[in-house]
Design a protein around this motif. Structure first.
Motif, PDB file in Angstrom:
ATOM      1  N   LYS A   3      55.206  29.703  41.008  1.00  0.00           N
ATOM      2  CA  LYS A   3      54.956  30.850  39.241  1.00  0.00           C
ATOM      3  C   LYS A   3      53.691  31.867  40.102  1.00  0.00           C
ATOM      4  O   LYS A   3      52.970  31.429  40.779  1.00  0.00           O
ATOM      5  N   VAL A   4      53.614  33.152  39.907  1.00  0.00           N
ATOM      6  CA  VAL A   4      53.155  34.240  40.204  1.00  0.00           C
ATOM      7  C   VAL A   4      52.275  33.955  39.100  1.00  0.00           C
ATOM      8  O   VAL A   4      52.718  34.412  38.151  1.00  0.00           O
ATOM      9  N   LYS A   5      50.842  34.565  39.578  1.00  0.00           N
ATOM     10  CA  LYS A   5      49.548  34.104  38.567  1.00  0.00           C
ATOM     11  C   LYS A   5      49.579  35.605  38.049  1.00  0.00           C
ATOM     12  O   LYS A   5      48.788  36.318  39.332  1.00  0.00           O
ATOM     13  N   LYS A   6      49.769  35.915  36.865  1.00  0.00           N
ATOM     14  CA  LYS A   6      49.602  36.962  36.214  1.00  0.00           C
ATOM     15  C   LYS A   6      47.515  37.949  36.781  1.00  0.00           C
ATOM     16  O   LYS A   6      46.926  36.712  37.002  1.00  0.00           O
ATOM     17  N   LYS A   7      47.116  38.736  36.916  1.00  0.00           N
ATOM     18  CA  LYS A   7      46.092  39.777  36.894  1.00  0.00           C
ATOM     19  C   LYS A   7      45.898  40.079  35.646  1.00  0.00           C
ATOM     20  O   LYS A   7      47.341  41.400  34.964  1.00  0.00           O
ATOM     21  N   PHE A   8      44.580  39.920  35.165  1.00  0.00           N
ATOM     22  CA  PHE A   8      44.175  40.622  34.333  1.00  0.00           C
ATOM     23  C   PHE A   8      43.022  41.475  33.729  1.00  0.00           C
ATOM     24  O   PHE A   8      42.507  40.837  35.230  1.00  0.00           O
ATOM     25  N   HIS A  30      40.742  44.224  24.842  1.00  0.00           N
ATOM     26  CA  HIS A  30      40.029  44.263  26.092  1.00  0.00           C
ATOM     27  C   HIS A  30      41.365  43.879  27.446  1.00  0.00           C
ATOM     28  O   HIS A  30      41.256  44.813  27.921  1.00  0.00           O
ATOM     29  N   ALA A  31      41.792  43.570  27.340  1.00  0.00           N
ATOM     30  CA  ALA A  31      43.256  42.620  27.963  1.00  0.00           C
ATOM     31  C   ALA A  31      43.899  43.636  28.543  1.00  0.00           C
ATOM     32  O   ALA A  31      44.603  43.924  27.606  1.00  0.00           O
ATOM     33  N   CYS A  32      43.791  43.913  29.775  1.00  0.00           N
ATOM     34  CA  CYS A  32      45.165  44.533  30.076  1.00  0.00           C
ATOM     35  C   CYS A  32      45.786  43.778  31.613  1.00  0.00           C
ATOM     36  O   CYS A  32      45.039  42.981  31.946  1.00  0.00           O
ATOM     37  N   GLU A  33      47.225  43.508  31.093  1.00  0.00           N
ATOM     38  CA  GLU A  33      48.022  42.887  32.397  1.00  0.00           C
ATOM     39  C   GLU A  33      48.283  44.001  33.684  1.00  0.00           C
ATOM     40  O   GLU A  33      48.896  44.962  33.173  1.00  0.00           O
ATOM     41  N   VAL A  34      47.642  43.734  34.607  1.00  0.00           N
ATOM     42  CA  VAL A  34      48.140  44.472  36.357  1.00  0.00           C
ATOM     43  C   VAL A  34      49.697  44.349  36.363  1.00  0.00           C
ATOM     44  O   VAL A  34      49.580  43.091  37.061  1.00  0.00           O
ATOM     45  N   GLU A  35      50.043  45.589  36.801  1.00  0.00           N
ATOM     46  CA  GLU A  35      51.947  45.418  36.947  1.00  0.00           C
ATOM     47  C   GLU A  35      51.721  46.057  38.092  1.00  0.00           C
ATOM     48  O   GLU A  35      52.694  44.915  38.188  1.00  0.00           O
ATOM     49  N   GLN A  36      50.952  46.910  38.551  1.00  0.00           N
ATOM     50  CA  GLN A  36      51.297  47.143  39.482  1.00  0.00           C
ATOM     51  C   GLN A  36      49.791  48.290  40.109  1.00  0.00           C
ATOM     52  O   GLN A  36      48.729  48.061  39.420  1.00  0.00           O
ATOM     53  N   GLU A  37      49.274  47.948  41.172  1.00  0.00           N
ATOM     54  CA  GLU A  37      48.642  48.107  42.084  1.00  0.00           C
ATOM     55  C   GLU A  37      48.356  48.769  43.314  1.00  0.00           C
ATOM     56  O   GLU A  37      48.839  48.126  44.145  1.00  0.00           O
ATOM     57  N   LYS A  38      48.106  50.070  43.771  1.00  0.00           N
ATOM     58  CA  LYS A  38      47.981  50.562  44.878  1.00  0.00           C
ATOM     59  C   LYS A  38      47.051  52.408  45.376  1.00  0.00           C
ATOM     60  O   LYS A  38      46.886  52.508  44.080  1.00  0.00           O
ATOM     61  N   ASP A  39      46.867  52.422  46.287  1.00  0.00           N
ATOM     62  CA  ASP A  39      45.955  53.405  46.307  1.00  0.00           C
ATOM     63  C   ASP A  39      44.862  53.437  45.006  1.00  0.00           C
ATOM     64  O   ASP A  39      44.226  54.638  44.808  1.00  0.00           O
ATOM     65  N   GLY A  40      43.998  52.171  45.193  1.00  0.00           N
ATOM     66  CA  GLY A  40      42.972  52.350  44.486  1.00  0.00           C
ATOM     67  C   GLY A  40      42.859  52.336  42.693  1.00  0.00           C
ATOM     68  O   GLY A  40      42.633  53.040  41.975  1.00  0.00           O
ATOM     69  N   MET A  41      44.695  52.169  42.375  1.00  0.00           N
ATOM     70  CA  MET A  41      44.798  52.435  40.631  1.00  0.00           C
ATOM     71  C   MET A  41      45.435  51.074  40.742  1.00  0.00           C
ATOM     72  O   MET A  41      45.945  50.325  40.814  1.00  0.00           O
ATOM     73  N   TYR A  42      45.205  51.224  39.315  1.00  0.00           N
ATOM     74  CA  TYR A  42      45.852  50.365  38.492  1.00  0.00           C
ATOM     75  C   TYR A  42      47.014  50.708  37.538  1.00  0.00           C
ATOM     76  O   TYR A  42      46.888  52.004  37.393  1.00  0.00           O
ATOM     77  N   PHE A  43      47.904  50.463  37.241  1.00  0.00           N
ATOM     78  CA  PHE A  43      49.438  50.437  36.303  1.00  0.00           C
ATOM     79  C   PHE A  43      49.125  48.340  35.329  1.00  0.00           C
ATOM     80  O   PHE A  43      49.166  48.158  35.724  1.00  0.00           O
ATOM     81  N   LEU A  44      48.520  49.140  33.938  1.00  0.00           N
ATOM     82  CA  LEU A  44      47.890  48.564  33.263  1.00  0.00           C
ATOM     83  C   LEU A  44      49.189  48.365  31.697  1.00  0.00           C
ATOM     84  O   LEU A  44      49.364  49.696  31.645  1.00  0.00           O
ATOM     85  N   ALA A  45      49.859  46.934  31.331  1.00  0.00           N
ATOM     86  CA  ALA A  45      50.107  47.227  30.555  1.00  0.00           C
ATOM     87  C   ALA A  45      48.580  46.594  28.985  1.00  0.00           C
ATOM     88  O   ALA A  45      48.508  45.244  29.637  1.00  0.00           O
ATOM     89  N   SER A  46      48.759  47.223  28.252  1.00  0.00           N
ATOM     90  CA  SER A  46      47.914  45.884  26.893  1.00  0.00           C
ATOM     91  C   SER A  46      48.933  44.791  26.437  1.00  0.00           C
ATOM     92  O   SER A  46      50.203  44.666  27.329  1.00  0.00           O
ATOM     93  N   LEU A  47      48.582  43.720  26.519  1.00  0.00           N
ATOM     94  CA  LEU A  47      48.459  42.901  25.808  1.00  0.00           C
ATOM     95  C   LEU A  47      50.017  42.683  24.594  1.00  0.00           C
ATOM     96  O   LEU A  47      50.913  41.669  25.263  1.00  0.00           O
ATOM     97  N   ASN A  48      49.848  43.719  24.092  1.00  0.00           N
ATOM     98  CA  ASN A  48      50.826  43.606  23.702  1.00  0.00           C
ATOM     99  C   ASN A  48      52.128  44.534  23.943  1.00  0.00           C
ATOM    100  O   ASN A  48      52.910  44.856  22.549  1.00  0.00           O
ATOM    101  N   LYS A  49      51.925  45.411  24.738  1.00  0.00           N
ATOM    102  CA  LYS A  49      53.209  45.647  25.711  1.00  0.00           C
ATOM    103  C   LYS A  49      53.636  46.900  25.198  1.00  0.00           C
ATOM    104  O   LYS A  49      54.442  47.376  24.569  1.00  0.00           O
TER     105      LYS A  49
END
Length: 67
Positions: A3-8, A30-49
Motif C-alpha cells: 500500500k502506497v502511503k499518502k503524503k500530506f 489545513h492538510a492537503c494531499e500531495v498528488e505530484q512532486e516535481k521541480d521544487g513544486m507540490y501539486f496539492l489536492a484539498s481534503l475534500n477534493k
C-alpha cells in the motif's frame, strides 16, 4: 501488494484570495494531499477534493507551507 502511503502537507492562507478559498472551498482544512512532486513544486489536492493547486515547496505570496 504494498500500500502506497499518502503524503500530506499543511498550508496556511496568507492573501485575502487564499483565505477566501480556504474557508469557502477547502472547508478550512489545513492538510492537503500531495498528488505530484516535481521541480521544487507540490501539486496539492484539498481534503475534500474541491481545490487543486501547484505550490512551491517554500510557499508563495498566497500560501505558506507549514511543517
Amino acid at each position: 501488494m504494498m500500500k502506497v502511503k499518502k503524503k500530506f502537507v499543511n498550508v496556511e492562507p496568507i492573501s485575502s484570495a487564499a483565505k477566501n478559498r480556504f474557508v469557502n472551498i477547502m472547508n478550512s482544512f489545513h492538510a492537503c494531499e500531495v498528488e505530484q512532486e516535481k521541480d521544487g513544486m507540490y501539486f496539492l489536492a484539498s481534503l475534500n477534493k474541491k481545490y487543486y493547486m501547484w505550490l512551491p515547496k517554500k510557499g508563495n505570496e498566497h500560501w505558506r507551507v507549514v511543517k
